[in-house]
Design an enzyme around this catalytic site. Structure first.
Site, PDB file in Angstrom:
ATOM      1  N   GLU A 150     -76.294-102.205  39.165  1.00 45.25           N
ATOM      2  CA  GLU A 150     -75.932-101.645  40.479  1.00 45.25           C
ATOM      3  C   GLU A 150     -76.635-100.315  40.741  1.00 45.25           C
ATOM      4  O   GLU A 150     -76.003 -99.279  40.982  1.00 45.25           O
ATOM      5  CB  GLU A 150     -74.414-101.508  40.604  1.00 45.25           C
ATOM      6  CG  GLU A 150     -73.734-102.861  40.628  1.00 45.25           C
ATOM      7  CD  GLU A 150     -72.271-102.815  41.085  1.00 45.25           C
ATOM      8  OE1 GLU A 150     -71.650-101.743  41.012  1.00 45.25           O
ATOM      9  OE2 GLU A 150     -71.772-103.857  41.522  1.00 45.25           O
ATOM     10  N   GLU A 313     -71.582-111.086  39.860  1.00 43.08           N
ATOM     11  CA  GLU A 313     -70.225-110.625  39.559  1.00 43.08           C
ATOM     12  C   GLU A 313     -69.293-110.977  40.700  1.00 43.08           C
ATOM     13  O   GLU A 313     -69.672-110.949  41.873  1.00 43.08           O
ATOM     14  CB  GLU A 313     -70.175-109.093  39.406  1.00 43.08           C
ATOM     15  CG  GLU A 313     -70.874-108.519  38.216  1.00 43.08           C
ATOM     16  CD  GLU A 313     -70.703-106.996  38.160  1.00 43.08           C
ATOM     17  OE1 GLU A 313     -69.703-106.473  38.695  1.00 43.08           O
ATOM     18  OE2 GLU A 313     -71.588-106.335  37.604  1.00 43.08           O
TER      19      GLU A 313
HETATM   20  C1  GLA Z   1     -69.464-103.369  39.472  1.00 43.50           C
HETATM   21  C2  GLA Z   1     -70.125-103.112  38.142  1.00 43.50           C
HETATM   22  C3  GLA Z   1     -69.308-103.570  36.981  1.00 43.50           C
HETATM   23  C4  GLA Z   1     -67.842-103.278  37.198  1.00 43.50           C
HETATM   24  C5  GLA Z   1     -67.392-103.908  38.489  1.00 43.50           C
HETATM   25  C6  GLA Z   1     -65.926-103.738  38.773  1.00 43.50           C
HETATM   26  O1  GLA Z   1     -69.833-104.514  40.082  1.00 43.50           O
HETATM   27  O2  GLA Z   1     -71.406-103.663  38.054  1.00 43.50           O
HETATM   28  O3  GLA Z   1     -69.790-102.891  35.846  1.00 43.50           O
HETATM   29  O4  GLA Z   1     -67.651-101.906  37.236  1.00 43.50           O
HETATM   30  O5  GLA Z   1     -68.094-103.291  39.534  1.00 43.50           O
HETATM   31  O6  GLA Z   1     -65.567-104.360  39.972  1.00 43.50           O
END
Ligand code: GLA
Ligand code: ZN
Length: 684
Positions: A150, A313
């Protein structure tokens, strides 16, 4: 296919064995097998463990985990771990730490916490990527590289390294100070720059402030805009440097980094050019309607021209960072997983495999709850989905999403719209774009979410909401598209400025004026709660009501060849055009001069679509039912999703086929869906 070594929809997600005692690892593997989990994302935050000091690298735990996973047939999406640097680095080399918006040097803490222009950060991040790729280049479990995590997730940096790099970036963009002074209109407020060193980073110490309504305030939009471009490019450079290092060892393993949908800070259209496969993290807010994640999937898929993407995710149950973190009710996780697949995902991955013991994510949902065993609701639902995805095999892999409508989305335009001072602070670009998307969504019409650089010729209708900034060549491109028979829809607050946020003189909408056959003399902004009306000149016709509400912005336009389809009902400009259409070649160019209630958008846009032969995926739109088609080798797969809490019957009209999972044929053109149910129909 993302990697032919795993030819099914990948199922699994973020796995952090480094947070756990070895004793847990075998239990993890047992549970993965039970849940049908066959791909995990490893080593996302392993930097501190892997490199305890400047010269020591120790991958012992990772070797062991990779081997164990491989023995169990679980593939790996391998993180490079560079999203959170180790504490020793911050202590020894403070240039890795950011300087924040207010000019404060940060200390060690958090994550995504590095300065992208820090020579130390870049050196060690690239070295880590190199070490990992050299080490695991032949490991059989390696499927894809997950660089960093991210990117851009924490604050923006304004340190001296960033400032110097900004000046360099500006030199490359403008060549001379004369050109820069001209592009930025620096005669305003005595801003003429005599030396490159005069230029400073725009933050709270110079040009910017945090304005109301979550907006950025700036005295000089063109400077702030360039800093955003520069900053996105700076972080992208970090990604590219790691990717290059990786490619030296594993040229055939795809690289990705997890994007975040409509994430403002990074211009993903520039990023996607350097990614082998797009991946993204789907965490819709608690009040987001299903059309919102649908739009994000479409945006992410369109970044690489429709190439299937990775859902990297999502949470199996709840997140931890809202004021109240509701659970996904039974069936909702499956529904949201298939929503991604229905819109082009070839993976269903979660954050996370096991709930952590401590720190801020201990209450974030996971496949394995704190109870630690398989006898939980969440685990059972995950395991059921795992079975289905195994049964689907490679059937859907690489299937393409079908759309004849496109919405133009542009990051630079977004930035510019939301930093400009006036005419209204109420205009939020993504929300505004979503209104148009939602109109299509509710009518059951599929759309791509494309960049202004994309090929328009395959679309029957192109919608450009709030195209405030018209980049070079775009006006000509839209004119050609329309001349060749396309239908273009654009709106209020379009055609106002060039790429440097300088107004195109001679009347709005500037470069689009001829194409639209209108000119706008003034722009009225209505305070919230105040409205005007759109009165259709033909009265009630073709599904449109005789009048609708509108507000926020009202352009006062004159026609120059366009036909008037609606006028304002109120205020001193009542009777002036509110909706026009200009016939150009065999196409048409629509201009909507004001922000209407959503009922108007739905009625009007579906009518424009119908007139161009664009029809809904299933004939009768049902509230809360989403339908899409993915197609492969001439075979169409229809996805029908019920977002309602109640069961219902969906009329497929003349579409017929059989349920891909059960084999059951569609009878009488109708299918029954339980609450939150999904059916995939192999059409005949
Ligand atoms: C992001 C991050 C993860 C985690 C999630 C929690 O997407 O990439 O490491 O922190 O949020 O929702
Ligand atoms: Zn910096």
């Amino acid at each position: 296919m993302i990697n032919s070594n795993k030819s099914k929809i990948w199922y699994g997600g973020d796995y952090n064995p480094e947070q756990w005692d070895k004793a847990v690892w075998d239990e993890d593997l047992r549970l993965f097998k039970l849940a049908g989990i066959d791909v995990v994302t490893l080593n996302v935050f392993g930097w501190a463990k892997n490199q305890p000091d400047e010269d020591t690298y120790d991958f012992g735990w990772l070797d062991e985990v990779m081997d164990k996973l491989d023995a169990d047939g679980v593939g790996v999406c391998l993180g490079t771990s560079t999203a959170a640097h180790p504490a020793w680095m911050a202590r020894k080399y403070p240039d890795v730490l950011q300087v924040d918006f207010n000019g404060h040097k940060r200390k060690f803490g958090g994550r995504h916490n590095f300065c992208p222009n820090s020579p130390t950060y870049r050196k060690y991040a690239v070295r880590m990527a190199e070490k990992l790729s050299e080490r695991y280049k032949d490991h059989p479990s390696l499927l894809v590289w997950h660089i960093n995590n991210e990117y851009g997730g924490a604050g923006t940096c304004y340190c001296d390294n960033c400032e110097a790099a900004f000046r360099q970036w500006l030199k490359e963009r403008y060549g001379t100070l004369e050109a820069l002074n001209h592009a930025w209109n620096t005669a305003f407020w005595s801003h003429i720059f005599y030396d490159w060193e005069d230029i400073v980073a725009p933050n709270a110490l110079s040009e910017e402030w945090n304005a109301a309504n979550g907006r950025m305030g700036t005295y000089f939009e063109s400077i702030s805009l360039d800093y955003m471009r520069f900053y996105s490019a700076s972080i992208l450079e970090c990604f590219k440097l790691e990717a290059e290092a990786i490619k030296r060892y594993t040229p055939n393993i795809p690289v990705t980094t997890n994007l975040m949908g409509a994430f403002k800070k990074l211009d993903y259209h520039q990023w996607a050019k350097h990614m082998d496969v797009v991946s993204w993290d789907n965490y819709p807010g608690p009040d987001a309607p299903p059309s919102y994640p649908a739009m994000m999937h479409d945006l992410m898929r369109s970044l690489k021209d429709g190439q299937p993407f990775m859902l990297m995710e999502q949470t199996p149950s709840q997140v931890n960072y809202h004021p109240a973190n509701s659970l996904k009710p039974p069936g909702a996780m499956r529904l949201r997983s298939y929503q991604a697949v229905a819109r082009g995902a070839d993976t269903v991955l979660f954050f996370q495999m096991r709930r952590s013991v401590g720190a801020c994510e201990k209450f974030h949902g996971a496949v394995i709850e704190h109870a630690g065993h398989e006898n939980t609701r969440v685990f059972r639902e995950c395991a059921e989905l795992g079975k289905e995805l195994t049964a689907l095999g490679d059937t859907l892999l690489d299937a393409r999403f079908k759309a004849k409508v496109a919405i133009l989305f542009d990051w630079n335009n977004w930035w510019a719209v939301e930093m400009t001072s006036g005419p209204t602070f109420a205009l939020k670009y993504v929300d505004e774009v979503h209104k148009y998307y939602a109109a299509l969504y509710r009518s059951g019409i599929a759309a791509d979410m494309i960049s202004v650089e994309a090929d328009l010729s395959k679309y029957d209708v192109v919608i450009a909401p709030v195209m405030y900034m018209v980049k070079q060549g775009v006006a000509d491109k839209l004119e050609q598209y329309t001349t060749n028979g396309g239908a273009l829809i654009t709106t209020y607050f379009s055609g106002i400025v060039n790429e440097n946020d300088q107004v195109t003189l001679g009347g709005y909408p500037g470069e689009l004026r001829k194409l639209l056959g209108i000119w706008a003399e003034e722009i009225d902004a209505l305070p919230s709660g105040r409205h005007n009306r759109i009165i259709l000149t033909e009265g009630e016709s073709g599904g449109l009501k005789p009048e609708y509400e509108c507000g926020m912005l009202c352009d006062l336009i004159h026609t120059e060849g366009a036909e008037v389809k609606a006028v304002y009902g109120d205020n001193f400009y009542r009777g002036m055009p509110a909706l026009t259409v200009n016939k150009v070649g065999t196409g048409e160019a629509w201009y909507l001069a004001t922000s209407p209630e959503s009922a108007f958008l739905q009625d009007w846009i579906s009518q424009v679509c119908a007139s161009r032969g664009v029809i809904p995926v299933v004939p009768k739109a049902v509230e809360g039912v989403e339908a899409t088609i993915r197609s492969k080798d001439g075979q169409d797969y229809l996805f029908v999703l019920n977002h309602n809490e109640t069961p219902l019957t969906v009329d497929l009209g003349t579409l017929t086929g059989s349920n891909l999972l059960t084999g059951r044929p569609v009878l009488d053109g109708k299918i029954e869906l339980a609450e939150y149910d999904v059916q995939i129909i192999k059409l005949t």
